[in-house]
Scaffold this motif. Structure first.
Motif, PDB file in Angstrom:
ATOM      1  N   TYR A 106       0.834  -1.187   0.000  1.00 25.75           N
ATOM      2  CA  TYR A 106       0.000   0.000   0.000  1.00 25.75           C
ATOM      3  C   TYR A 106       0.874   1.243   0.000  1.00 25.75           C
ATOM      4  CZ  TYR A 106       1.028  -0.534   4.985  1.00 25.75           C
ATOM      5  OH  TYR A 106       1.669  -0.710   6.198  1.00 25.75           O
TER       6      TYR A 106
ATOM      7  N   ASP B  45       0.096   4.160   1.767  1.00 24.07           N
ATOM      8  CA  ASP B  45       0.119   4.670   3.139  1.00 24.07           C
ATOM      9  C   ASP B  45      -1.182   4.250   3.799  1.00 24.07           C
ATOM     10  OD1 ASP B  45       1.029   5.932   5.420  1.00 24.07           O
ATOM     11  OD2 ASP B  45       1.409   7.852   4.450  1.00 24.07           O
ATOM     12  N   GLU B  46      -1.246   4.421   5.119  1.00 23.01           N
ATOM     13  CA  GLU B  46      -2.457   4.012   5.852  1.00 23.01           C
ATOM     14  C   GLU B  46      -2.556   4.820   7.138  1.00 23.01           C
ATOM     15  OE1 GLU B  46      -2.276   2.347   8.967  1.00 23.01           O
ATOM     16  OE2 GLU B  46      -0.092   2.513   8.958  1.00 23.01           O
ATOM     17  N   ALA B  47      -3.769   4.856   7.686  1.00 24.73           N
ATOM     18  CA  ALA B  47      -3.972   5.551   8.953  1.00 24.73           C
ATOM     19  C   ALA B  47      -5.283   5.116   9.575  1.00 24.73           C
ATOM     20  CB  ALA B  47      -3.974   7.066   8.761  1.00 24.73           C
TER      21      ALA B  47
ATOM     22  N   LEU C 267      -1.462  11.603   5.320  1.00 23.28           N
ATOM     23  CA  LEU C 267      -0.792  10.555   4.549  1.00 23.28           C
ATOM     24  C   LEU C 267       0.172  11.171   3.541  1.00 23.28           C
ATOM     25  CD1 LEU C 267      -3.597   7.950   3.797  1.00 23.28           C
ATOM     26  CD2 LEU C 267      -2.218   8.265   5.855  1.00 23.28           C
ATOM     27  N   ASP C 268       1.194  10.425   3.229  1.00 28.40           N
ATOM     28  CA  ASP C 268       2.183  10.846   2.238  1.00 28.40           C
ATOM     29  C   ASP C 268       1.744  10.356   0.858  1.00 28.40           C
ATOM     30  OD1 ASP C 268       4.444  11.916   1.108  1.00 28.40           O
ATOM     31  OD2 ASP C 268       5.740  10.227   1.657  1.00 28.40           O
ATOM     32  N   VAL C 269       0.566  10.814   0.446  1.00 25.12           N
ATOM     33  CA  VAL C 269      -0.024  10.437  -0.839  1.00 25.12           C
ATOM     34  C   VAL C 269      -0.678  11.690  -1.411  1.00 25.12           C
ATOM     35  CG1 VAL C 269      -1.772   9.020  -1.996  1.00 25.12           C
ATOM     36  CG2 VAL C 269      -0.468   8.066  -0.083  1.00 25.12           C
TER      37      VAL C 269
END
Length: 233
Positions: A96, A98-100, A132-134
């Motif tokens: 993936y 990123d996630e949170a 997120l870093d997206v």
């Protein structure tokens, strides 16, 4: 069809959409080389007592996710506890972007002004526990075909599926597009304006031969302008 009648009919469609889902081949896998462009689309996963669930959702700011209101409701339509929700951006076979965890979420006051969900307001903004870093997807206002559908469904839970050739038009307060969807696509973005695609709505329900979409409305726009003006026109 009167608006009140439409709300009742489409609410039933929403509840029973999984009885006649579209064939998986109608929602082909996104080519792997195109996956990095769509990593802002992810899975909003639900884990609660004795149940698991999945909706599609899209990052519209580093810490804000757009999805459907019914995706943050439990089986009894009561609000889901935020700690039971988790967003994973760009999920691809165990990898993936990123996630949170989910810190909170908000739905329009009109969504549950009556006993049943009014799908004309079936949208939710989910606030993540951290940015997120997206790169988020931009939000647009020009509702015209072709439309695109990007998300996850029950026959391809670990890889994005997409269509970029959907016909459609406004139908009362909703958008009706000709591309079908499957369980899991709920809450996913519908986009217009390709090749510079922008989110114009959220998938709410399946209907014969197509899909009903809630347009991005002023309730969403006000929150984006207040919190993330660079994602909105």
């Amino acid at each position: 069809m009167p608006a009140t009648t439409m709300r009742l009919v489409t609410a039933l469609i929403l509840l029973f959409a999984t009885d006649c889902p579209a064939p998986a081949q109608d929602l082909p896998a996104l080519p792997l080389e195109d996956h990095p462009r769509w990593e802002a689309v992810g899975r909003l996963n639900t884990q609660g007592y004795n149940r698991r669930g999945m909706c599609s959702a899209a990052l519209v700011a580093p810490d804000l996710v757009l999805t459907a209101a019914h995706c943050v409701a439990g089986r009894d339509a009561r609000p889901e506890r935020p700690e039971n929700l988790h967003f994973v951006a760009g999920w691809l076979g165990g990898r993936y972007a990123d996630e949170a965890a989910v810190a909170s979420y908000e739905v329009p006051p009109e969504a549950y002004a009556r006993v049943n969900l009014d799908i004309e307001h079936d949208v939710a903004l989910v606030t993540l526990a951290r940015p997120l870093d997206v790169a988020p997807l931009p939000v647009g206002s020009h509702i015209a075909p072709p439309f695109a559908v990007v998300g996850y469904h029950d026959h391809r839970e670990n890889r994005l599926s997409a269509r970029f050739d959907c016909a459609g038009a406004l139908d009362h307060a909703l958008i009706r597009i000709a591309c079908p969807v499957r369980p899991g696509n709920s809450g996913g973005p519908v986009l217009a304006g390709g090749p510079d695609w922008k989110i114009v709505g959220v998938i709410t329900a399946s209907v014969a031969g197509g899909t009903l979409v809630v347009p991005v409305d002023e309730w969403v726009r006000e929150r984006l302008v207040r919190g993330a003006p660079y994602t909105s026109e």
